[in-house]
Design an enzyme around this catalytic site. Structure first.
Site, PDB file in Angstrom:
ATOM      1  N   HIS A  83      -1.000   4.501 -21.583  1.00  0.00           N
ATOM      2  CA  HIS A  83      -0.655   4.004 -22.934  1.00  0.00           C
ATOM      3  C   HIS A  83       0.618   3.157 -22.917  1.00  0.00           C
ATOM      4  O   HIS A  83       1.322   3.064 -23.909  1.00  0.00           O
ATOM      5  CB  HIS A  83      -0.542   5.163 -23.943  1.00  0.00           C
ATOM      6  CG  HIS A  83      -1.882   5.751 -24.273  1.00  0.00           C
ATOM      7  ND1 HIS A  83      -2.687   5.269 -25.280  1.00  0.00           N
ATOM      8  CD2 HIS A  83      -2.577   6.765 -23.693  1.00  0.00           C
ATOM      9  CE1 HIS A  83      -3.816   5.978 -25.326  1.00  0.00           C
ATOM     10  NE2 HIS A  83      -3.777   6.887 -24.360  1.00  0.00           N
ATOM     11  N   THR A  84       0.884   2.578 -21.775  1.00  0.00           N
ATOM     12  CA  THR A  84       2.036   1.673 -21.659  1.00  0.00           C
ATOM     13  C   THR A  84       1.598   0.216 -21.706  1.00  0.00           C
ATOM     14  O   THR A  84       2.403  -0.654 -22.027  1.00  0.00           O
ATOM     15  CB  THR A  84       2.771   1.927 -20.327  1.00  0.00           C
ATOM     16  OG1 THR A  84       1.775   2.093 -19.306  1.00  0.00           O
ATOM     17  CG2 THR A  84       3.631   3.164 -20.389  1.00  0.00           C
ATOM     18  N   ASP A  85       0.319  -0.046 -21.379  1.00  0.00           N
ATOM     19  CA  ASP A  85      -0.081  -1.467 -21.219  1.00  0.00           C
ATOM     20  C   ASP A  85       0.045  -2.251 -22.519  1.00  0.00           C
ATOM     21  O   ASP A  85       0.557  -3.365 -22.531  1.00  0.00           O
ATOM     22  CB  ASP A  85      -1.473  -1.610 -20.568  1.00  0.00           C
ATOM     23  CG  ASP A  85      -2.625  -0.945 -21.292  1.00  0.00           C
ATOM     24  OD1 ASP A  85      -2.390  -0.222 -22.287  1.00  0.00           O
ATOM     25  OD2 ASP A  85      -3.783  -1.152 -20.857  1.00  0.00           O
ATOM     26  N   SER A 106     -31.567  -3.727 -18.100  1.00  0.00           N
ATOM     27  CA  SER A 106     -30.672  -2.770 -17.453  1.00  0.00           C
ATOM     28  C   SER A 106     -31.478  -1.797 -16.611  1.00  0.00           C
ATOM     29  O   SER A 106     -32.604  -1.443 -16.970  1.00  0.00           O
ATOM     30  CB  SER A 106     -29.897  -2.016 -18.543  1.00  0.00           C
ATOM     31  OG  SER A 106     -29.400  -0.804 -18.031  1.00  0.00           O
ATOM     32  N   ALA A 143     -16.528   8.734 -18.344  1.00  0.00           N
ATOM     33  CA  ALA A 143     -15.655   9.620 -17.567  1.00  0.00           C
ATOM     34  C   ALA A 143     -14.216   9.106 -17.550  1.00  0.00           C
ATOM     35  O   ALA A 143     -13.350   9.678 -16.911  1.00  0.00           O
ATOM     36  CB  ALA A 143     -16.177   9.749 -16.139  1.00  0.00           C
ATOM     37  N   SER A 151     -15.914   1.980 -17.111  1.00  0.00           N
ATOM     38  CA  SER A 151     -17.180   1.308 -16.798  1.00  0.00           C
ATOM     39  C   SER A 151     -17.380   0.091 -17.695  1.00  0.00           C
ATOM     40  O   SER A 151     -17.983  -0.896 -17.274  1.00  0.00           O
ATOM     41  CB  SER A 151     -18.354   2.275 -16.918  1.00  0.00           C
ATOM     42  OG  SER A 151     -18.368   2.875 -18.183  1.00  0.00           O
ATOM     43  N   SER A 152     -16.848   0.121 -18.911  1.00  0.00           N
ATOM     44  CA  SER A 152     -17.064  -1.031 -19.795  1.00  0.00           C
ATOM     45  C   SER A 152     -16.277  -2.247 -19.312  1.00  0.00           C
ATOM     46  O   SER A 152     -16.784  -3.368 -19.335  1.00  0.00           O
ATOM     47  CB  SER A 152     -16.743  -0.690 -21.246  1.00  0.00           C
ATOM     48  OG  SER A 152     -15.423  -0.234 -21.362  1.00  0.00           O
ATOM     49  N   ASP A 191      -7.386  -2.130 -17.661  1.00  0.00           N
ATOM     50  CA  ASP A 191      -8.685  -1.842 -17.043  1.00  0.00           C
ATOM     51  C   ASP A 191      -9.331  -3.079 -16.418  1.00  0.00           C
ATOM     52  O   ASP A 191      -9.687  -3.056 -15.231  1.00  0.00           O
ATOM     53  CB  ASP A 191      -9.623  -1.170 -18.051  1.00  0.00           C
ATOM     54  CG  ASP A 191      -9.023   0.098 -18.632  1.00  0.00           C
ATOM     55  OD1 ASP A 191      -8.027   0.597 -18.081  1.00  0.00           O
ATOM     56  OD2 ASP A 191      -9.539   0.590 -19.652  1.00  0.00           O
ATOM     57  N   TYR A 213      -7.313   6.225 -30.556  1.00  0.00           N
ATOM     58  CA  TYR A 213      -6.613   5.289 -29.661  1.00  0.00           C
ATOM     59  C   TYR A 213      -5.941   4.195 -30.502  1.00  0.00           C
ATOM     60  O   TYR A 213      -4.758   3.895 -30.331  1.00  0.00           O
ATOM     61  CB  TYR A 213      -7.629   4.666 -28.690  1.00  0.00           C
ATOM     62  CG  TYR A 213      -7.026   3.690 -27.705  1.00  0.00           C
ATOM     63  CD1 TYR A 213      -6.665   4.091 -26.428  1.00  0.00           C
ATOM     64  CD2 TYR A 213      -6.817   2.354 -28.053  1.00  0.00           C
ATOM     65  CE1 TYR A 213      -6.104   3.198 -25.523  1.00  0.00           C
ATOM     66  CE2 TYR A 213      -6.265   1.452 -27.157  1.00  0.00           C
ATOM     67  CZ  TYR A 213      -5.910   1.883 -25.892  1.00  0.00           C
ATOM     68  OH  TYR A 213      -5.360   0.991 -25.002  1.00  0.00           O
TER      69      TYR A 213
HETATM   70  C1  GLA Z   1      -7.769   2.909 -22.009  1.00  0.00           C
HETATM   71  C2  GLA Z   1      -7.471   1.448 -22.345  1.00  0.00           C
HETATM   72  C3  GLA Z   1      -6.323   0.908 -21.494  1.00  0.00           C
HETATM   73  C4  GLA Z   1      -5.101   1.831 -21.538  1.00  0.00           C
HETATM   74  C5  GLA Z   1      -5.519   3.278 -21.303  1.00  0.00           C
HETATM   75  C6  GLA Z   1      -4.385   4.227 -21.510  1.00  0.00           C
HETATM   76  O1  GLA Z   1      -8.271   3.005 -20.707  1.00  0.00           O
HETATM   77  O2  GLA Z   1      -8.614   0.656 -22.154  1.00  0.00           O
HETATM   78  O3  GLA Z   1      -5.981  -0.400 -21.916  1.00  0.00           O
HETATM   79  O4  GLA Z   1      -4.395   1.687 -22.740  1.00  0.00           O
HETATM   80  O5  GLA Z   1      -6.585   3.681 -22.141  1.00  0.00           O
HETATM   81  O6  GLA Z   1      -3.403   4.015 -20.564  1.00  0.00           O
END
Ligand code: GLA
Length: 388
Positions: free
Chosen positions: A37-39, A70, A124, A128-129, A173, A223
């Protein structure tokens, strides 16, 4: 655990669906050692790509049409390259979101047939997205020589997630998926987008994911709310410190003065982020020194912060961290990713894994009424062409 994708079966499935041979591309899932949760707060993250991927088989068409199928989901999405909006099937939406990103950059594509497959467990917390969007973006870019670079494709993937999944995610991600390297974590500064590779070689130690198998339907709204809470705290700090641009520039004394007196929850959220950025930098120097015990201890501190201050854990994640904490040979453990379900990431001695998984699976199932899935992960390479 999902078995590795069988490439020749994948090619055959493409041939059965479209009667010709594809080019194949793949993009990996990710883990994150620390920096959660830093990004989206302009901070640091330390992810790695893993050896599990989303695969895209693709062949061009010249009639302006697209067809997407798919391996894992039913239905055929048929439409035009110019179509806007979502698919009634749901699962093609990320691909359509990426296609929209190409259109917005003025790139007109002539049409394509596409098959999507994966050996990444979905839900998980392994992104994956993002892997899916990156694989599609990379495939379209290569097939049609569209001239985008990896950073363009990362932004397109992030936007697809914002628009098509409604999660206002940060950049970690898709970045990890595109830039991952085997044997390395990537330390990314999410403000400047500067990055460097941090080798991870810990003789006798391994990373193990433990999947709670919890999927929280409200995870995306929770989120987004965390993101807003961080923005609120930032506004309050900026009232006194206008030079501050993001939580990245904030220190705890600023929070003491501007946020703590106003709201305990907002203070906790922001304080966690400020502490997490510092922890990440400290963990990087632990790794440089080869001090795995110190790195593991920081992972445990991150879990505490995510659970008590940022409040994105859940009882099952807390259960798993508590259960392994203190076991001889376990150096660190914490929830990983956005939270409210998914996996814990554990840093532990290789020789204790079998026994630990065995004992914990039984206890976890008995106490939580859910199966526990152990996922041994290896780091791997970022998005690439596979074949053809
Ligand atoms: C999810 C979001 C990321 C990041 C994480 C928490 O994976 O897609 O951008 O914020 O949560 O670190």
């Amino acid at each position: 655990m999902t078995p590795p994708l069988d490439l020749s079966a994948f090619k055959q499935a493409f041939f059965s669906a479209f009667d010709r041979a594809p080019r194949i591309f793949r993009s990996p899932g990710r883990i994150n050692l620390i920096g959660e949760h830093t990004d989206y707060n302009d901070g640091y993250v330390l992810p790695a790509a893993i050896d599990r991927h989303v695969y895209v088989g693709i062949a061009p068409r010249q009639d302006g049409r697209i067809r997407i199928v798919s391996v894992d989901f039913k239905g055929v999405h048929e439409g035009l390259v110019t179509d806007q909006g979502k698919s009634t099937l749901g699962w093609p939406d990320y691909a359509l979101g990426v296609l929209a990103g190409f259109r917005e950059r003025g790139i007109q594509l002539p049409g394509f047939d596409m098959l999507v497959g994966s050996d990444l467990p979905v839900g998980a917390g392994l992104s994956s997205s993002a892997a899916y969007s990156c694989a599609v973006g990379f495939a379209l870019n290569e097939l049609f020589n569209a001239g985008l670079d990896r950073s363009d494709m990362i932004r397109i993937a992030q936007l697809a997630e914002h628009r098509y999944a409604g999660v206002m995610c940060g950049i970690m991600d898709p970045f990890a998926s595109m830039y991952g390297r085997s044997g390395q974590f990537v330390r990314l500064d999410c403000r400047s987008m500067e990055y460097h590779y941090v080798p991870f070689s810990a003789e006798g130690y391994a990373l193990l994911l433990l999947n709670t198998n919890v999927k929280h339907s409200l995870a995306s709204s929770a989120y987004n709310r965390r993101r807003e809470e961080c923005a609120t705290g930032l506004d309050w700090v900026r009232a006194d410190f206008p030079e501050v641009r993001s939580l990245r520039d904030v220190d705890e004394s600023m929070l003491d003065r501007c946020v703590a007196p106003r709201d305990k929850v907002i203070d906790d959220r922001c304080r966690y982020v400020v502490q997490e950025n510092a922890r990440l930098l400290a963990l990087c120097s632990d790794l440089e020194k080869g001090d795995m015990a110190a790195a593991g201890a920081r992972m445990l501190q991150t879990h505490e912060g995510l659970s008590r201050m940022f409040e994105v854990s859940c009882p099952e994640l807390d259960y798993l961290v508590k259960a392994v904490r203190g076991i001889d040979g376990v150096l660190g453990a914490r929830m990983m990713g956005g939270g409210f379900g998914g996996c814990t990431i554990n840093l532990l001695r290789t020789d204790i894994i079998d026994q630990l998984v065995n004992d914990l699976s039984r206890a976890y199932e008995a106490d939580n009424g859910l199966p526990l899935t152990a996922i041994p992960v290896m780091t791997g390479e970022g998005t690439m062409a596979v074949d053809g």
